[in-house]
Design an enzyme around this catalytic site. Structure first.
Site, short mmCIF file in Angstrom:
data_model
loop_
_atom_site.label_atom_id
_atom_site.label_comp_id
_atom_site.label_asym_id
_atom_site.label_seq_id
_atom_site.Cartn_x
_atom_site.Cartn_y
_atom_site.Cartn_z
N HIS A 16 0.87 -1.21 0.00
CA HIS A 16 0.00 0.00 0.00
C HIS A 16 0.89 1.24 0.00
O HIS A 16 1.50 1.56 1.02
CB HIS A 16 -0.91 0.01 1.23
CG HIS A 16 -1.91 1.13 1.23
ND1 HIS A 16 -3.25 0.94 1.49
CD2 HIS A 16 -1.77 2.46 1.00
CE1 HIS A 16 -3.89 2.10 1.42
NE2 HIS A 16 -3.01 3.04 1.12
N HIS A 18 1.61 5.42 -1.69
CA HIS A 18 1.30 6.60 -2.52
C HIS A 18 2.62 7.25 -2.93
O HIS A 18 3.45 7.55 -2.05
CB HIS A 18 0.48 7.63 -1.73
CG HIS A 18 -0.79 7.05 -1.18
ND1 HIS A 18 -1.99 7.10 -1.84
CD2 HIS A 18 -1.05 6.40 -0.01
CE1 HIS A 18 -2.94 6.52 -1.12
NE2 HIS A 18 -2.39 6.07 0.01
N HIS A 141 -10.68 0.94 1.36
CA HIS A 141 -10.49 1.98 2.38
C HIS A 141 -11.74 1.89 3.26
O HIS A 141 -12.80 2.36 2.88
CB HIS A 141 -10.35 3.37 1.76
CG HIS A 141 -10.09 4.42 2.80
ND1 HIS A 141 -8.88 5.05 2.95
CD2 HIS A 141 -10.90 4.92 3.78
CE1 HIS A 141 -8.94 5.90 3.97
NE2 HIS A 141 -10.16 5.83 4.50
N ALA A 268 -4.45 14.77 5.10
CA ALA A 268 -4.18 13.52 5.82
C ALA A 268 -3.08 12.75 5.10
O ALA A 268 -3.10 12.65 3.88
CB ALA A 268 -5.44 12.69 5.86
C1 NCD Z 1 -3.70 8.94 1.82
C2 NCD Z 1 -3.23 9.96 0.80
O1 NCD Z 1 -2.73 11.02 1.19
O2 NCD Z 1 -3.33 9.70 -0.41
N1 NCD Z 1 -3.79 9.59 3.10
C3 NCD Z 1 -3.77 8.99 4.31
O3 NCD Z 1 -3.94 9.68 5.32
N2 NCD Z 1 -3.55 7.70 4.43
C4 NCD Z 1 -4.98 8.35 1.37
C5 NCD Z 1 -5.39 7.13 2.14
O4 NCD Z 1 -4.77 6.08 2.04
O5 NCD Z 1 -6.39 7.22 2.88
ZN ZN Z 2 -3.36 5.02 1.43
#
Ligand code: NCD
Ligand code: ZN
Length: 348
Positions: A16, A18, A141, A268
């Protein structure tokens, strides 16, 4: 168990992650590629990755942004962003393409870039059916978006209102409950079939919700799902270190610029890629469970996804390394987890 200062494990994968897009990729990708062989690339870009063609060009942009030394060693595993309008034919196309490994369900409005997510999961039932047939995992999610529901209860209520039903209605569908944060999520995964797994982040095992308010508001400890009470943190550590094959590593490293975090309406996301495996070594060590790290970080994920385990190894050493105050991120900077502090383990 006697304390060990060194551990060699199969090279891990991050299930997981980003990494964002375009000029932001180059700053963060090497952190992941230094530690992991593969990573599940989340599709929540500003313009979400909803089709196989979009996933292919996003994959190309990621590979282009990788330094040459990683181009042959690192494999980005692509995902599609589920919407109310996703077509069954796109799932078949995804399976045939080979580089798309899962489909992500963001309840509309649940988190960063989720406004185009699913507002009616029942409208997606034909797609879920096709995914079950194709063996394509659904990544969830798991938070309700009803603003009346207390933010700390959103995962628990999601289980009751949505997830239990999906698991029951689609017993053959592989489901990954992403970044679980509560003992309720642990219980659900434990009692479900082998088709249901979960990722666990390092930050949800290192921090409880006090960390957001220590001496003042701490925006860099704000993520979704939000940090929970200590009893939940403890339940996550217990699940991750248990050896149960349903639980595997997913950092949910989620970089945002310093400006976007230190803001009257801060985003977030916690950036942990710079300690992507070291933080887990610290957690497992503290739980006297270093022997279980390899399963969690390197075996359970590929086994669940039906992919081969990696053949390379990495060695972790109990050696402190300073964490910078920030890393370059596009033309700006990202503030990492434990900025200015230390990682207790390092990779050789
Ligand atoms: C993630 C993001 O910034 O893309 N943020 C997070 O707080 N985890 C999105 C997600 O996985 O919820
Ligand atoms: Zn995430």
């Amino acid at each position: 168990m006697t304390a060990s200062n060194k551990i060699t494990i199969t090279k891990p994968d991050d299930w997981h992650l980003h990494v964002r897009d375009n000029e932001y990729l180059a700053g963060v990708l090497p952190h992941t590629a230094d530690r992991f062989q593969r990573a599940i690339m989340m599709p929540n870009l500003a313009e979400p990755v909803t089709t196989v063609d979009m996933a292919e060009s996003y994959r190309d942009r990621i590979i282009d942004a990788l330094p040459a030394i990683y181009k042959l060693t690192f494999d980005p595993l692509m995902t599609l962003y589920l919407t109310n309008r996703t077509k069954v034919s796109e799932i078949k196309k995804a399976r045939d393409a080979g580089f798309v490994h899962a489909v992500k369900w963001y309840p509309a409005g649940a988190t960063t870039n989720s406004s185009k997510g699913v507002s009616d999961i029942v409208a997606c039932y034909d797609v879920l059916e096709a995914m079950a047939e194709e063996g394509m995992p659904l990544l969830v999610h798991g938070e309700v978006t009803d603003p009346h529901v207390d933010v700390f209860d959103r995962e628990r209520i999601f289980i009751e209102q949505f997830l239990e039903g999906i698991i029951k209605n689609f017993p053959d569908l592989k489901v990954v409950f992403e970044h679980i944060t509560t003992k309720y999520a642990v219980e659900l995964v434990e009692k479900s079939s082998a088709n249901v797994g979960a990722t666990i982040t390092a930050h949800h095992m290192l921090l409880n919700r006090n960390a957001m308010f220590q001496g003042g508001i701490k925006p860099h400890n704000y993520c979704l799902p939000i940090l929970k009470r200590e009893e939940h943190r403890e339940a996550l550590v217990k699940a991750a270190t248990s050896g149960n094959k349903k639980f595997f590593l997913g950092t949910d490293s989620a970089p945002h610029t310093r400006n976007a975090k230190e803001n009257a309406c801060g985003c977030a996301g916690i950036y942990t890629a710079h300690g992507g495996i070291e933080l887990y070594a610290e957690i497992f060590d503290k739980a006297d469970a270093l022997a279980k790290l390899e399963g969690f970080a390197s075996h359970h994920g590929p086994d669940f996804y039906g992919l081969p385990r990696n053949r390379e190894k990495i060695t972790l050493t109990r050696k402190k390394v300073a964490i910078p105050e920030s890393f370059p991120f596009g033309n700006e900077e990202v503030v990492p987890f434990r900025a200015g502090g230390e990682l207790l383990w390092s990779i050789d």
